[in-house]
Structures are given as structure tokens and as C-alpha cells.
Design an enzyme around this catalytic site. Structure first.
Site, mmCIF file in Angstrom:
data_model
loop_
_atom_site.group_PDB
_atom_site.id
_atom_site.type_symbol
_atom_site.label_atom_id
_atom_site.label_comp_id
_atom_site.label_asym_id
_atom_site.label_seq_id
_atom_site.Cartn_x
_atom_site.Cartn_y
_atom_site.Cartn_z
ATOM 1 N N ASN A 1 30.866 22.282 26.630
ATOM 2 C CA ASN A 1 29.915 22.232 27.739
ATOM 3 C C ASN A 1 28.937 21.074 27.496
ATOM 4 O OD1 ASN A 1 27.793 22.599 29.497
ATOM 5 N ND2 ASN A 1 27.565 24.790 29.113
ATOM 6 N N CYS B 1 22.815 22.149 33.664
ATOM 7 C CA CYS B 1 24.229 21.959 34.009
ATOM 8 C C CYS B 1 24.426 21.663 35.494
ATOM 9 C CB CYS B 1 25.018 23.192 33.619
ATOM 10 S SG CYS B 1 24.747 23.662 31.912
ATOM 11 N N HIS C 1 31.689 22.599 36.903
ATOM 12 C CA HIS C 1 30.994 22.541 35.621
ATOM 13 C C HIS C 1 31.846 23.252 34.576
ATOM 14 C CE1 HIS C 1 28.215 22.843 32.441
ATOM 15 N NE2 HIS C 1 27.930 24.114 32.615
HETATM 16 O O1 UT7 Z 1 26.311 25.961 31.115
HETATM 17 C C1 UT7 Z 1 25.315 26.879 31.388
HETATM 18 C C2 UT7 Z 1 25.894 28.142 31.761
HETATM 19 N N1 UT7 Z 1 26.375 28.847 30.592
HETATM 20 C C3 UT7 Z 1 27.451 29.591 30.686
HETATM 21 O O2 UT7 Z 1 28.090 29.613 31.713
HETATM 22 C C4 UT7 Z 1 27.824 30.457 29.510
HETATM 23 C C5 UT7 Z 1 28.190 31.843 30.008
HETATM 24 N N2 UT7 Z 1 28.545 32.763 28.939
HETATM 25 C C6 UT7 Z 1 29.681 32.648 28.202
HETATM 26 O O3 UT7 Z 1 30.430 31.701 28.365
HETATM 27 C C7 UT7 Z 1 30.023 33.751 27.240
HETATM 28 O O4 UT7 Z 1 29.128 34.823 27.444
HETATM 29 C C8 UT7 Z 1 29.970 33.331 25.741
HETATM 30 C C9 UT7 Z 1 31.129 32.379 25.438
HETATM 31 C C10 UT7 Z 1 28.650 32.658 25.428
HETATM 32 C C11 UT7 Z 1 30.144 34.551 24.858
HETATM 33 O O5 UT7 Z 1 31.385 35.197 25.151
HETATM 34 P P1 UT7 Z 1 31.432 36.757 25.465
HETATM 35 O O6 UT7 Z 1 32.839 37.101 25.668
HETATM 36 O O7 UT7 Z 1 30.466 37.036 26.588
HETATM 37 O O8 UT7 Z 1 30.925 37.375 24.111
HETATM 38 P P2 UT7 Z 1 29.690 38.342 23.871
HETATM 39 O O9 UT7 Z 1 28.409 37.582 23.910
HETATM 40 O O10 UT7 Z 1 29.838 39.539 24.757
HETATM 41 O O11 UT7 Z 1 29.952 38.792 22.379
HETATM 42 C C12 UT7 Z 1 31.114 39.570 22.018
HETATM 43 C C13 UT7 Z 1 31.178 39.652 20.513
HETATM 44 C C14 UT7 Z 1 29.842 40.010 19.859
HETATM 45 O O12 UT7 Z 1 30.096 40.822 18.762
HETATM 46 P P3 UT7 Z 1 29.913 42.438 18.871
HETATM 47 O O13 UT7 Z 1 28.478 42.640 19.274
HETATM 48 O O14 UT7 Z 1 30.879 42.881 19.942
HETATM 49 O O15 UT7 Z 1 30.243 42.901 17.509
HETATM 50 C C15 UT7 Z 1 29.326 38.685 19.376
HETATM 51 O O16 UT7 Z 1 28.449 38.821 18.267
HETATM 52 O O17 UT7 Z 1 31.538 38.377 19.977
HETATM 53 C C16 UT7 Z 1 30.601 37.990 18.965
HETATM 54 N N3 UT7 Z 1 30.491 36.540 18.955
HETATM 55 C C17 UT7 Z 1 31.309 35.770 18.222
HETATM 56 N N4 UT7 Z 1 32.327 36.051 17.399
HETATM 57 C C18 UT7 Z 1 32.964 35.048 16.801
HETATM 58 C C19 UT7 Z 1 29.633 35.768 19.647
HETATM 59 N N5 UT7 Z 1 29.859 34.466 19.367
HETATM 60 C C20 UT7 Z 1 30.902 34.451 18.478
HETATM 61 C C21 UT7 Z 1 31.603 33.419 17.828
HETATM 62 N N6 UT7 Z 1 32.627 33.759 17.009
HETATM 63 N N7 UT7 Z 1 31.301 32.109 18.012
#
Ligand code: UT7
Length: 330
Positions: free
Chosen positions: A287, A116, A257
Site C-alpha cells: 500500500n 490513500c 487503491h
Molecule cells: O489504505 C488505507 C486503508 N487501509 C486498509 O484498507 C486496510 C484495511 N485492513 C486490512 O487490510 C486488514 O484488516 C489487515 C491486513 C490490516 C489485517 O488483516 P485481518 O484479516 O483483518 O487481521 P486481524 O487484524 O483481524 O487479525 C487477525 C489475527 C490477529 O491475531 P488473533 O488476535 O486472532 O490471535 C492478529 O494479531 O492476525 C494477527 N496478525 C498477524 N499475524 C501474522 C495481525 N498482523 C499479523 C501479521 N502476521 N503481520
């Protein structure tokens, strides 16, 4: 760091994948929904390549658009830098294939592999070639077909990515006011496995086992990368403004980005930078890795948000982990 490089962007072009995939399309096949995706990421839809589209094709069409807008011919380009983590082939570089496809003649052409952050680093590299006198007009392309390395059974990553190319032609400028005023690049290799593809490299070449275990897809520790991104984005923006010797109010537009709307909002809020002066298009494209910054830049130029004389900041972060910033006066 404070710099003064005589570089301007004389033409831009973009090309995205032609298939629109909405959040509801994901909800049909995975345990997810439109509300979660929009709230947590800001993404509504992304554009993916169809079977007969590829990295080279997107890069070529974006480059042709940039050449046309610049009023230049392929033979006017004397260096090509292509930022991609999804090259047309593992060998040779996509930049070399692009050189032949465009008909640029035997100019040097190489790829940058910094995900990225790729376009921003390629932009800074190209600026160096111009500043040193080794090149006068450089074609810089950020292109990724992320759908080709995305695991569509993983709801944590698959909803994030899109496919696109963004091209910019950088040229030497005689205007003493124009150019790059601040630049920075950094990497923290100790966090390399925060975003990675486990197999397909020399450590674990493709075998039936690696395919069966789905090891050729991108893996990411989302929470860790999120924290890193917010901190770095905010630090880098502040540093670039200080280095360039300008005020927050003088920055006409930030082109960040597009990995998560919340990352952009949070970094800007911490810095007190108004979102109204930040380009945001993640809702339509997701992204797109190396293409994200040049696609956003192109849209801001074509819709009139970037005007001659403006101070504009390019800022990116991603796998490596890496980060990079360029503050230019256009
Ligand atoms: O471009 C390169 C750089 N990349 C980035 O900048 C990405 C950085 N990270 C992010 O943008 C975020 O961490 C994500 C969008 C990937 C994830 O969002 P989050 O708010 O950090 O969610 P999380 O990983 O903490 O997960 C929270 C909950 C989990 O469930 P439990 O364990 O709380 O029951 C996940 O399993 O959300 C769940 N989850 C989803 N639920 C519905 C994860 N993905 C999904 C989904 N739909 N697609």
C-alpha cells in the site's frame, strides 16, 4: 455525480523506493510469515526508500517522467497539486518544493492531505481548475514515503506499506468524447481515529515522551477500515457506472487503491465486476497510500491495458475516513 469535464491525462510517470523488502524479510524480525501476509493482504514485497531518497525526490522523478511522456516542458505546467501525508517538510508544502525543483516558474502549488484517497481527490480538484478555465495543464502527484511513519515493531501495520510516487499531467481536451463522466468525493470525520498518527501535530508536538512512546507512527483499526473499504468501494463503483450512464461491460478497467487484495476481490465480487478488468499490483508494491492509484494507472497505460477511447475508473478510500471516484474516458 454525473459530470462532463473536458480533461485528459497526457503523460504519466512513476518512481518507487529502491530497496525491495520481502515478506521473508519481515519474518526474520517479527512474529509473522510469508503465508499469512500473502493470504490476508496479497502482498509479496514492497519497495522502500533508502536513506538518500525522500518524498520530494520520488515526486520529482515521477513528474519528470510524466513531462517527458507528455512531450511537455516544466514551463508548460500552470498548476501543481501534490497529494501526500508524508511531506518533505511539515512546512512548506511539498508542491512548492517540487515547483522549484522542476523549474516550473511561479505557478500555484499546493498539497492535498487525504492519504490513500489523495491522488483521486487531487485529480478531481485539478479537473475543476481545468473545467473552470483557471488552468490548462495541471501536474498532479500522489507521493508517500510510508516507511517514514511506519512502526516496524507493529506487525499489524508495518507489513502493509511501501514508498512511491505517481505523477499525471492533466490537460484540457477538445475531443468531445473524452473527459471525466462521473465524479464523487466523501468523508466521515467521525471515524478519523481509525487511521491516524497520534503525535507530531499541534495537539501533541514532538517531545522525548512522544518519541519514547512511539506516538509518531501510523496506527490503524484494520478490521474496521476493512469493512468500510469493501462497502465504500462497491457502492462507489456502482454509483459511478450509473452516473456516467454506461454499463459494467463498457468499463475497460478499474484502477483501485491497493490496500488489500481481499478488499478489491470482495468489492468486485459483490458487484459482479470481473477481476480481469481490475489493475492489481499490490503484490509488488504494498500500500503506497497516495501513490497507489497513479502508479497502477501508469503501469496499465505503459503495458497497453488502457487504450484511447476506454472508460477507466479511478477509485480510492483511506484515512479521514475518505473516499473518491473518477470515471473518465481516456
Ligand atoms: O489504505 C488505507 C486503508 N487501509 C486498509 O484498507 C486496510 C484495511 N485492513 C486490512 O487490510 C486488514 O484488516 C489487515 C491486513 C490490516 C489485517 O488483516 P485481518 O484479516 O483483518 O487481521 P486481524 O487484524 O483481524 O487479525 C487477525 C489475527 C490477529 O491475531 P488473533 O488476535 O486472532 O490471535 C492478529 O494479531 O492476525 C494477527 N496478525 C498477524 N499475524 C501474522 C495481525 N498482523 C499479523 C501479521 N502476521 N503481520
Amino acid at each position: 455525480m454525473k459530470v462532463r469535464w473536458p480533461v485528459e491525462i497526457v503523460g504519466t510517470g512513476i518512481r518507487t523506493g529502491s530497496r525491495v523488502m520481502t515478506n521473508d524479510d519481515f519474518a526474520e524480525r517479527l512474529d509473522t510469515n510469508d503465508e499469512w501476509i500473502q493470504q490476508r493482504t496479497g502482498i509479496r514485497e514492497r519497495r522502500l526508500t533508502v536513506e538518500n531518497e525522500s518524498t520530494l525526490q520520488l515526486a520529482r522523478q515521477a513528474s519528470e517522467g510524466a513531462l517527458e511522456r507528455a512531450g511537455l516542458a516544466p514551463s508548460d505546467i500552470d498548476l501543481i497539486i501534490c497529494a501526500t501525508i508524508t511531506p518533505e517538510h511539515v512546512l512548506p508544502s511539498t508542491a512548492c518544493e517540487l515547483q522549484a525543483a522542476l523549474g516550473c516558474g511561479h505557478v500555484p502549488a499546493f498539497d492535498h492531505v487525504s492519504a490513500c484517497t489523495g491522488f483521486t481527490w487531487a485529480f478531481l480538484s485539478a479537473s475543476q481548475y481545468i473545467h473552470s478555465g483557471m488552468a490548462n495543464r495541471v501536474l498532479v502527484v500522489g507521493v508517500d514515503c510510508m516507511s517514514r511513519m511506519t512502526d516496524y515493531e507493529d506487525r499489524g501495520t508495518s507489513i502493509l506499506f511501501g514508498d512511491a510516487a505517481g505523477a499525471a499531467i492533466l490537460a484540457r481536451t477538445d475531443d468531445p468524447e473524452r473527459g471525466v463522466y462521473a465524479a464523487s468525493m466523501g468523508a466521515d470525520g467521525s471515524q478519523a481515529m481509525s487511521i491516524w498518527v497520534p503525535a507530531g501535530g499541534s495537539k501533541e508536538p514532538a517531545t522525548n515522551r512522544t518519541v519514547n512512546e512511539r506516538l509518531h507512527y501510523i496506527r490503524m483499526n484494520g478490521r474496521e477500515v476493512y469493512r468500510f473499504a469493501v462497502t465504500k468501494m462497491q457502492q462507489q463503483m456502482k454509483q459511478a457506472i450509473e452516473d456516467a450512464g454506461v454499463t459494467v461491460d463498457q468499463i475497460a478497467l478499474v484502477v483501485p487503491h491497493q490496500s488489500n487484495l481481499r478488499i478489491i476481490e470482495s468489492a468486485c465480487e459483490k458487484l459482479g465486476f470481473p477481476l480481469s478488468r481490475v489493475v492489481i499490483n499490490i503484490d509488488r508494491y504494498g500500500n503506497t497510500s497516495a501513490a497507489s492509484v497513479p502508479v497502477a494507472y501508469h503501469e496499465a497505460v505503459t503495458d497497453g491495458r488502457i487504450k484511447p477511447g476506454d472508460y477507466v475508473m479511478l477509485i480510492a478510500f483511506g484515512a479521514g475516513l475518505t473516499w473518491g471516484t473518477a470515471l473518465l474516458r481516456v
